[in-house]
Design a protein around this motif. Structure first.
Motif, PDB file in Angstrom:
ATOM      1  N   ALA A 245      -6.082  19.445   0.298  1.00  0.00           N
ATOM      2  CA  ALA A 245      -5.889  18.729   1.571  1.00  0.00           C
ATOM      3  C   ALA A 245      -5.443  17.287   1.384  1.00  0.00           C
ATOM      4  O   ALA A 245      -5.125  16.605   2.366  1.00  0.00           O
ATOM      5  N   THR A 246      -5.381  16.809   0.141  1.00  0.00           N
ATOM      6  CA  THR A 246      -4.905  15.439  -0.108  1.00  0.00           C
ATOM      7  C   THR A 246      -3.384  15.344  -0.088  1.00  0.00           C
ATOM      8  O   THR A 246      -2.829  14.270  -0.344  1.00  0.00           O
ATOM      9  N   TYR A 247      -2.690  16.435   0.264  1.00  0.00           N
ATOM     10  CA  TYR A 247      -1.221  16.415   0.199  1.00  0.00           C
ATOM     11  C   TYR A 247      -0.572  15.313   1.044  1.00  0.00           C
ATOM     12  O   TYR A 247       0.497  14.816   0.685  1.00  0.00           O
ATOM     13  N   PRO A 248      -1.176  14.872   2.188  1.00  0.00           N
ATOM     14  CA  PRO A 248      -0.545  13.756   2.909  1.00  0.00           C
ATOM     15  C   PRO A 248      -0.449  12.478   2.081  1.00  0.00           C
ATOM     16  O   PRO A 248       0.405  11.630   2.343  1.00  0.00           O
ATOM     17  N   LEU A 249      -1.316  12.350   1.078  1.00  0.00           N
ATOM     18  CA  LEU A 249      -1.239  11.188   0.197  1.00  0.00           C
ATOM     19  C   LEU A 249       0.066  11.206  -0.592  1.00  0.00           C
ATOM     20  O   LEU A 249       0.742  10.174  -0.738  1.00  0.00           O
ATOM     21  N   PHE A 250       0.458  12.370  -1.085  1.00  0.00           N
ATOM     22  CA  PHE A 250       1.721  12.501  -1.801  1.00  0.00           C
ATOM     23  C   PHE A 250       2.898  12.317  -0.838  1.00  0.00           C
ATOM     24  O   PHE A 250       3.906  11.708  -1.198  1.00  0.00           O
ATOM     25  N   THR A 251       2.755  12.864   0.376  1.00  0.00           N
ATOM     26  CA  THR A 251       3.803  12.678   1.383  1.00  0.00           C
ATOM     27  C   THR A 251       4.007  11.207   1.682  1.00  0.00           C
ATOM     28  O   THR A 251       5.147  10.723   1.774  1.00  0.00           O
ATOM     29  N   LEU A 252       2.906  10.486   1.826  1.00  0.00           N
ATOM     30  CA  LEU A 252       2.961   9.058   2.122  1.00  0.00           C
ATOM     31  C   LEU A 252       3.670   8.298   1.014  1.00  0.00           C
ATOM     32  O   LEU A 252       4.565   7.475   1.259  1.00  0.00           O
ATOM     33  N   ALA A 253       3.298   8.590  -0.230  1.00  0.00           N
ATOM     34  CA  ALA A 253       3.891   7.884  -1.369  1.00  0.00           C
ATOM     35  C   ALA A 253       5.382   8.191  -1.501  1.00  0.00           C
ATOM     36  O   ALA A 253       6.207   7.282  -1.699  1.00  0.00           O
ATOM     37  N   LEU A 254       5.751   9.459  -1.378  1.00  0.00           N
ATOM     38  CA  LEU A 254       7.162   9.838  -1.508  1.00  0.00           C
ATOM     39  C   LEU A 254       8.000   9.289  -0.359  1.00  0.00           C
ATOM     40  O   LEU A 254       9.145   8.883  -0.553  1.00  0.00           O
ATOM     41  N   SER A 255       7.417   9.276   0.845  1.00  0.00           N
ATOM     42  CA  SER A 255       8.141   8.718   1.993  1.00  0.00           C
ATOM     43  C   SER A 255       8.405   7.234   1.790  1.00  0.00           C
ATOM     44  O   SER A 255       9.473   6.725   2.119  1.00  0.00           O
ATOM     45  N   ALA A 256       7.411   6.539   1.260  1.00  0.00           N
ATOM     46  CA  ALA A 256       7.573   5.106   1.019  1.00  0.00           C
ATOM     47  C   ALA A 256       8.634   4.837  -0.039  1.00  0.00           C
ATOM     48  O   ALA A 256       9.402   3.872   0.053  1.00  0.00           O
ATOM     49  N   LEU A 257       8.701   5.720  -1.049  1.00  0.00           N
ATOM     50  CA  LEU A 257       9.645   5.513  -2.139  1.00  0.00           C
ATOM     51  C   LEU A 257      11.077   5.884  -1.771  1.00  0.00           C
ATOM     52  O   LEU A 257      12.025   5.164  -2.114  1.00  0.00           O
ATOM     53  N   PHE A 258      11.230   6.998  -1.043  1.00  0.00           N
ATOM     54  CA  PHE A 258      12.572   7.540  -0.827  1.00  0.00           C
ATOM     55  C   PHE A 258      13.072   7.443   0.607  1.00  0.00           C
ATOM     56  O   PHE A 258      14.274   7.335   0.836  1.00  0.00           O
ATOM     57  N   LEU A 259      12.154   7.503   1.573  1.00  0.00           N
ATOM     58  CA  LEU A 259      12.596   7.448   2.967  1.00  0.00           C
ATOM     59  C   LEU A 259      12.432   6.066   3.575  1.00  0.00           C
ATOM     60  O   LEU A 259      12.959   5.778   4.645  1.00  0.00           O
ATOM     61  N   ARG A 260      11.637   5.237   2.931  1.00  0.00           N
ATOM     62  CA  ARG A 260      11.401   3.863   3.373  1.00  0.00           C
ATOM     63  C   ARG A 260      10.933   3.814   4.835  1.00  0.00           C
ATOM     64  O   ARG A 260      11.331   2.947   5.600  1.00  0.00           O
ATOM     65  N   GLY A 261      10.061   4.776   5.157  1.00  0.00           N
ATOM     66  CA  GLY A 261       9.585   4.822   6.534  1.00  0.00           C
ATOM     67  C   GLY A 261       8.106   4.527   6.683  1.00  0.00           C
ATOM     68  O   GLY A 261       7.539   4.697   7.758  1.00  0.00           O
ATOM     69  N   GLU A 262       7.448   4.112   5.601  1.00  0.00           N
ATOM     70  CA  GLU A 262       6.015   3.899   5.653  1.00  0.00           C
ATOM     71  C   GLU A 262       5.669   2.436   5.371  1.00  0.00           C
ATOM     72  O   GLU A 262       6.261   1.797   4.520  1.00  0.00           O
ATOM     73  N   ARG A 263       4.665   1.939   6.117  1.00  0.00           N
ATOM     74  CA  ARG A 263       4.122   0.615   5.870  1.00  0.00           C
ATOM     75  C   ARG A 263       2.647   0.756   5.516  1.00  0.00           C
ATOM     76  O   ARG A 263       1.907   1.455   6.187  1.00  0.00           O
ATOM     77  N   PHE A 264       2.245   0.058   4.473  1.00  0.00           N
ATOM     78  CA  PHE A 264       0.886   0.193   3.980  1.00  0.00           C
ATOM     79  C   PHE A 264      -0.007  -0.879   4.596  1.00  0.00           C
ATOM     80  O   PHE A 264      -0.210  -1.942   4.019  1.00  0.00           O
ATOM     81  N   GLY A 265      -0.544  -0.564   5.785  1.00  0.00           N
ATOM     82  CA  GLY A 265      -1.470  -1.458   6.451  1.00  0.00           C
ATOM     83  C   GLY A 265      -2.888  -1.221   5.983  1.00  0.00           C
ATOM     84  O   GLY A 265      -3.160  -0.353   5.142  1.00  0.00           O
ATOM     85  N   PRO A 266      -3.861  -1.966   6.536  1.00  0.00           N
ATOM     86  CA  PRO A 266      -5.268  -1.835   6.125  1.00  0.00           C
ATOM     87  C   PRO A 266      -5.804  -0.418   6.302  1.00  0.00           C
ATOM     88  O   PRO A 266      -6.541   0.077   5.449  1.00  0.00           O
TER      89      PRO A 266
END
Length: 286
Positions: A245-266
């Motif tokens: 169930a931790t797969y959204p963590l990988f989605t978040l990291a890959l999106s930030a690296l390749f899609l540039r659609g994530e911001r890492f807030g608090p």
């Protein structure tokens, strides 16, 4: 070994979400499912002469794998599409994070799995962490009826129950490849049978770029399920399900690296910290 397989499954599933986001630019979700699930079934049949060993065949286990295939991944995929459209991806994704809860409860009640304090704490930390970094909407008014929440909840329940059921089948026939081959074959038949219902005749035609993306999605999802079943053959549901169930963590990291659609807030950072802490606790359980 079990920890690595579960996290590998999580990585594959998280990657599939990112690839699907790209594929959806060229193909609608229903047609995407009609490409990804059958293409994965074909892949596993092509691999069958190499990976199928046929030792210890068990008819009851085969029936369990087929029964799971009727609802997972096909029905869960369709429920996800509908809930995403009606409630939005934030609500749907957050509610879907309850999958380990259903998986663990079914395993305790029907499989007699014990639940240690450490496993319970690790599961709770992972669920809270995933919810934290998936539920990031701010001030968005609700435009959907209250009953819509039952759709992603049903998807989570089916997904969790399927994991426990596959665990029961693997106890009789410890062959993860057979479990995923049979499951995907039945799911392929299910989703093809529902073709006229889920695909609008007025929708856009197939675009080859979208088809290729969703073939990749299917391969990642299939590899993720094979890894998850391999982990379930070796470890309790209460350990494997929360890790997967931790797969959204990988989605978040890959999106930030390749899609540039994530911001890492608090909230995202807190969710990541909770999730990692939960993984470490479950690693100690093993």
């Amino acid at each position: 070994m079990e920890l690595g397989l579960a996290l590998l499954a999580s990585a594959f599933l998280g990657t599939a979400v990112v690839l699907a986001n790209v594929g959806l630019r060229h193909l609608d979700p229903a047609r995407g499912a009609l490409v990804s699930i059958p293409s994965t079934a074909v892949l596993f049949w092509l691999l069958a002469p190499v990976l199928y060993r046929g030792e210890g065949r068990n008819a009851t286990a085969l029936a369990i794998f087929a029964a799971v295939g009727l609802v997972f991944p096909a029905v869960v995929t369709l429920l996800n599409f509908v809930s995403n459209r009606l409630a939005g991806p934030t609500i749907a994704g957050t509610v879907s994070s309850t999958t380990p809860l259903f998986a663990v409860l079914v395993a305790i009640v029907f499989l007699g799995e014990p639940l240690t304090v450490s496993a319970a704490a690790g599961t709770a930390a992972i669920m809270l962490g995933v919810i934290a970094f998936t539920a990031r909407g701010e001030g968005v008014p609700r435009t959907w009826a209250a009953w819509v929440i039952l759709l992603p909840l049903a998807g989570a329940a089916i997904r969790g129950g399927s994991q426990a059921a596959v665990k029961a089948g693997l106890a009789l026939w410890p062959e993860p490849f057979v479990a995923v081959l049979v499951g995907y074959t039945v799911s392929c038949a299910t989703i093809l049978a529902a073709n006229r219902v889920i695909v609008s005749a007025k929708g856009a035609s197939l675009r080859w770029r979208g088809v290729l993306w969703f073939i990749a999605v299917g391969f990642c999802n299939g590899s993720g399920m094979l890894s998850m079943y391999a982990a379930l053959a070796r470890a309790p549901v209460s350990v494997v399900s929360p890790l997967v169930a931790t797969y959204p963590l990988f989605t978040l990291a890959l999106s930030a690296l390749f899609l540039r659609g994530e911001r890492f807030g608090p909230r995202v950072l807190a969710g990541v910290a909770l999730t990692v802490a939960g993984v470490l606790v479950l690693a100690r359980v093993q």
